[in-house]
Design a protein around this motif. Structure first.
Motif, PDB file in Angstrom:
ATOM      1  N   PRO A 341      41.192  47.595  66.347  1.00 37.70           N
ATOM      2  CA  PRO A 341      41.247  46.400  67.205  1.00 37.70           C
ATOM      3  C   PRO A 341      40.134  46.401  68.241  1.00 37.70           C
ATOM      4  N   THR A 342      39.694  45.214  68.621  1.00 36.04           N
ATOM      5  CA  THR A 342      38.630  45.104  69.630  1.00 36.04           C
ATOM      6  C   THR A 342      39.134  45.410  71.033  1.00 36.04           C
ATOM      7  N   ASP A 343      40.458  45.318  71.233  1.00 42.18           N
ATOM      8  CA  ASP A 343      41.089  45.414  72.557  1.00 42.18           C
ATOM      9  C   ASP A 343      40.678  44.265  73.476  1.00 42.18           C
ATOM     10  N   ILE A 344      40.208  43.188  72.858  1.00 41.67           N
ATOM     11  CA  ILE A 344      39.990  41.924  73.570  1.00 41.67           C
ATOM     12  C   ILE A 344      41.066  40.962  73.075  1.00 41.67           C
ATOM     13  N   PHE A 345      41.810  40.380  73.993  1.00 43.03           N
ATOM     14  CA  PHE A 345      42.900  39.487  73.626  1.00 43.03           C
ATOM     15  C   PHE A 345      42.444  38.039  73.810  1.00 43.03           C
ATOM     16  N   PHE A 346      42.358  37.323  72.710  1.00 42.00           N
ATOM     17  CA  PHE A 346      41.881  35.944  72.719  1.00 42.00           C
ATOM     18  C   PHE A 346      43.025  35.044  72.247  1.00 42.00           C
ATOM     19  N   ILE A 382      38.575  36.456  68.289  1.00 43.93           N
ATOM     20  CA  ILE A 382      39.137  35.128  67.992  1.00 43.93           C
ATOM     21  C   ILE A 382      40.033  35.210  66.764  1.00 43.93           C
ATOM     22  N   TYR A 383      39.551  35.881  65.725  1.00 43.31           N
ATOM     23  CA  TYR A 383      40.341  35.997  64.501  1.00 43.31           C
ATOM     24  C   TYR A 383      41.530  36.925  64.671  1.00 43.31           C
ATOM     25  N   GLU A 384      41.415  37.905  65.547  1.00 46.07           N
ATOM     26  CA  GLU A 384      42.582  38.727  65.863  1.00 46.07           C
ATOM     27  C   GLU A 384      43.662  37.869  66.531  1.00 46.07           C
ATOM     28  N   GLY A 385      43.243  36.992  67.449  1.00 47.87           N
ATOM     29  CA  GLY A 385      44.192  36.092  68.087  1.00 47.87           C
ATOM     30  C   GLY A 385      44.829  35.146  67.081  1.00 47.87           C
ATOM     31  N   ILE A 386      44.026  34.626  66.160  1.00 44.32           N
ATOM     32  CA  ILE A 386      44.551  33.747  65.118  1.00 44.32           C
ATOM     33  C   ILE A 386      45.568  34.485  64.262  1.00 44.32           C
ATOM     34  N   ALA A 387      45.271  35.749  63.936  1.00 41.85           N
ATOM     35  CA  ALA A 387      46.207  36.545  63.132  1.00 41.85           C
ATOM     36  C   ALA A 387      47.504  36.811  63.888  1.00 41.85           C
ATOM     37  N   CYS A 388      47.409  37.015  65.189  1.00 40.51           N
ATOM     38  CA  CYS A 388      48.622  37.200  65.999  1.00 40.51           C
ATOM     39  C   CYS A 388      49.461  35.926  66.024  1.00 40.51           C
ATOM     40  N   GLU A 389      48.799  34.781  66.189  1.00 40.07           N
ATOM     41  CA  GLU A 389      49.522  33.514  66.156  1.00 40.07           C
ATOM     42  C   GLU A 389      50.145  33.292  64.776  1.00 40.07           C
ATOM     43  N   GLU A 477      48.005  50.693  56.782  1.00 44.49           N
ATOM     44  CA  GLU A 477      47.219  51.391  57.794  1.00 44.49           C
ATOM     45  C   GLU A 477      46.669  50.412  58.824  1.00 44.49           C
ATOM     46  N   LEU A 478      46.153  49.279  58.343  1.00 44.95           N
ATOM     47  CA  LEU A 478      45.643  48.259  59.259  1.00 44.95           C
ATOM     48  C   LEU A 478      46.788  47.686  60.111  1.00 44.95           C
ATOM     49  N   ALA A 479      47.949  47.511  59.488  1.00 46.60           N
ATOM     50  CA  ALA A 479      49.104  47.010  60.222  1.00 46.60           C
ATOM     51  C   ALA A 479      49.496  47.966  61.345  1.00 46.60           C
ATOM     52  N   ALA A 480      49.457  49.259  61.068  1.00 41.88           N
ATOM     53  CA  ALA A 480      49.798  50.256  62.093  1.00 41.88           C
ATOM     54  C   ALA A 480      48.812  50.217  63.247  1.00 41.88           C
ATOM     55  N   HIS A 481      47.528  50.032  62.934  1.00 42.52           N
ATOM     56  CA  HIS A 481      46.500  49.922  63.972  1.00 42.52           C
ATOM     57  C   HIS A 481      46.814  48.772  64.931  1.00 42.52           C
ATOM     58  N   TYR A 482      47.357  47.676  64.387  1.00 41.94           N
ATOM     59  CA  TYR A 482      47.496  46.441  65.162  1.00 41.94           C
ATOM     60  C   TYR A 482      48.892  46.212  65.749  1.00 41.94           C
ATOM     61  N   GLU A 483      49.860  47.096  65.475  1.00 46.49           N
ATOM     62  CA  GLU A 483      51.210  46.826  65.950  1.00 46.49           C
ATOM     63  C   GLU A 483      51.292  46.767  67.472  1.00 46.49           C
ATOM     64  N   SER A 484      50.748  47.768  68.145  1.00 45.42           N
ATOM     65  CA  SER A 484      50.803  47.756  69.614  1.00 45.42           C
ATOM     66  C   SER A 484      49.916  46.637  70.176  1.00 45.42           C
ATOM     67  N   PHE A 485      48.839  46.314  69.474  1.00 46.48           N
ATOM     68  CA  PHE A 485      47.980  45.207  69.879  1.00 46.48           C
ATOM     69  C   PHE A 485      48.778  43.909  69.864  1.00 46.48           C
ATOM     70  N   TYR A 486      49.549  43.679  68.790  1.00 45.64           N
ATOM     71  CA  TYR A 486      50.333  42.452  68.694  1.00 45.64           C
ATOM     72  C   TYR A 486      51.399  42.388  69.784  1.00 45.64           C
ATOM     73  N   GLN A 487      52.046  43.503  70.046  1.00 46.87           N
ATOM     74  CA  GLN A 487      53.083  43.515  71.084  1.00 46.87           C
ATOM     75  C   GLN A 487      52.476  43.164  72.441  1.00 46.87           C
ATOM     76  N   ALA A 488      51.298  43.695  72.721  1.00 47.46           N
ATOM     77  CA  ALA A 488      50.626  43.355  73.984  1.00 47.46           C
ATOM     78  C   ALA A 488      50.216  41.885  74.007  1.00 47.46           C
ATOM     79  N   TYR A 489      49.692  41.395  72.869  1.00 48.06           N
ATOM     80  CA  TYR A 489      49.307  39.979  72.776  1.00 48.06           C
ATOM     81  C   TYR A 489      50.502  39.077  73.060  1.00 48.06           C
ATOM     82  N   SER A 490      51.659  39.438  72.543  1.00 46.46           N
ATOM     83  CA  SER A 490      52.851  38.605  72.690  1.00 46.46           C
ATOM     84  C   SER A 490      53.305  38.471  74.136  1.00 46.46           C
TER      85      SER A 490
END
Length: 505
Positions: A341-346, A382-389, A477-490
């Protein structure tokens, strides 16, 4: 033998002639501009819609003389309302789907019928975008013109009148007026009484895929088509796109990845519970026979368009030098950043939040910029934010419409492989990329083919005309990388209420 699908959108009209196998034989588009005469008002001259249809159809007809279209249908924008005379000619500017002048009127309607009861009737949360609020405003503020109007129509029945037919409109498009009873599939007497609107001024609701008639010689010559081409009722753009994506089963959703990203799933019974209303789930009539469509959406493409128009000058130059498209160039830059993750929340709420918040006050938000932030990291963010949405709205559908495991995606927002991988990993859904980017036009063409006997069934139409070209499975593996990212985004949207209140002053 070929089929013509016409997509009348908010900013442009597209016409595509397809072979029976779903191959585009000719494509044309024509743009038009909406305008805002004052805050909250969004209008256009509906004659521009007809001009766009004539121009695009003539262009594709000229390119397919060896295989002329034998049937046509429309995929149309929703909510837009047009006041016309008996000949189908507009008597005032069109009320566009982005028009919000009916704020007081929708409050009046909700004062007579509760939001919960309106949701039971329409399957949609009350909102100023729907045609009923604009027509209530029209009757109140322009009573003479209201009396003069022979019909108050949405896009499809307007086009039917211009083609020389009665103002017939498919159920799915009628639903977007907020006046159709989705279970009775007819105008709601309760809503018409409360709104003060006249049933006789409205078009006639009919099923999608209804054979309306055949083009006269005069109209056919105007459009560059052959006399006798079958004219068939189509659908609202989201259900047309869902059909054109081949999403027929309850286990498969369709994703129309454009400026708004709308994810839809077919259902047999609409969920109009308080819980579904709380997350603003839309459920309304599908273009598929006897089915409904549940819809959840979020703004997506506005953010990528912003990046390309404001920050990508150097990317365009580099792409041109490399002899590739700017999208392929940017995808390569994202790949070079790695999978972390970029650790930038968009948060891509450029025009507000949709499901589950339904909050027009929300704005695009970036958190986490540092001196080491590059524009390509921002592009990936931007695409990380789109994926979270995407994960959020698919969760809404999973819970309130029914669980599904795969998503068929079309449109510009779903072309980049890394974007599909992010969506698949975060949401746990298999992503299926389609060969045809114009699923709305294809869905309309398939409805035309069904009504004219080209296809034996909805399943036969999908089997022949819809083709998957890429399958992306969720990467654990990619999902595990992004789980905490998604929780923070939420946590971002709930934490910004004070800013929304400040900006709404």
């Amino acid at each position: 033998m070929s089929l013509l699908g016409i997509d009348l959108g908010t900013n442009s009209c597209k016409a595509v002639v397809f072979s029976i196998g779903g191959t585009p034989l000719a494509t044309a588009s024509y743009g038009y501009k909406i305008y805002s005469p004052q805050p909250g008002f969004v209008e256009i001259d509906a004659n521009l819609f007809w001009e766009a249809v004539v121009r695009t159809v003539r262009e594709v007809a000229a390119q397919t003389q060896d295989d002329p279209a034998t049937a046509l249908a429309f995929s149309t924008q929703g909510e837009t309302m047009i006041a016309v005379d008996r000949d189908g000619m507009p008597i005032r500017p069109t009320f566009m789907n982005a028009d919000n002048r009916g704020t007081a009127e929708i409050r009046e309607l909700c004062g007579q019928i509760s939001k919960e009861d309106l949701y039971q009737i329409t399957g949609e949360p009350a909102h100023t975008m729907y045609g009923v609020s604009e027509l209530m405003w029209f009757k109140k503020h322009e009573p003479e013109l209201y009396r003069k109007a022979a019909k108050l129509v949405s896009c499809e029945d307007f086009l039917m009148m211009r083609l020389g037919f009665e103002p017939l409109c498919n159920y799915s498009s009628c639903c977007r007026t907020f006046m159709l009873d989705i279970r009775r599939r007819d105008w709601s007497d309760e809503i018409l009484t409360a709104s003060g609107l006249d049933r006789e001024k409205l078009g006639t609701p009919v099923p999608s895929g209804t054979l309306v008639g055949r083009l006269s010689r005069e109209t056919a010559e105007l459009l560059g088509l052959h006399e006798g081409v079958a004219v068939v009722t189509g659908g609202h753009d989201c259900p047309c796109s869902a059909f054109g994506s081949g999403a027929l089963s309850a286990d498969t959703a369709a994703d129309q990845a454009g400026s708004y990203e709308g994810i839809t799933i077919p259902v047999v019974t609409p969920n109009t519970s308080r819980e579904a209303l709380a997350v603003s789930l839309n459920t309304y009539c599908h273009v598929l026979k006897d089915q409904y469509l549940s819809l959840a959406l979020f703004p997506a493409g506005f953010a990528t368009s912003w990046y390309l128009s404001e920050l990508a000058a150097a990317d365009y130059a580099a792409a041109q030098e490399a002899g590739v498209s700017v999208y392929d160039y940017l995808s390569a830059q994202v790949a070079a950043l790695g999978s972390a993750p970029t650790d930038i929340f968009f948060m891509p709420h450029f025009v507000g939040a949709c499901n589950p918040y339904n909050d027009v006050r929300s704005t695009g938000t970036v958190i986490g910029l540092t001196p080491h932030t590059t524009r390509h990291k921002l592009y990936k963010a931007i695409y990380e934010g789109i994926a979270c949405e995407f994960r959020t709205v698919t969760s809404v559908l999973d819970e309130h419409a029914g669980h599904f495991s795969q998503v068929r995606i079309n449109g510009g927002g779903g072309k980049a492989r890394f974007s599909l991988e992010l969506r698949a990993a975060l949401a746990g859904k298999t992503m299926l990329q389609l060969q045809c980017d114009e699923a709305g036009c294809l869905g309309a063409a398939m409805l035309a083919g069904l009504a004219s006997g080209v296809y034996a069934s909805e399943e036969d139409a999908v089997k022949q005309a819809v083709h998957v070209i890429t399958r992306v499975e969720p990467d654990p593996e990619l999902a595990a990388h992004y789980e905490s990212f998604y929780q923070a985004y939420s946590s971002i949207y709930p934490s910004l209420e004070a800013l929304r209140v400040y900006n709404a002053r």
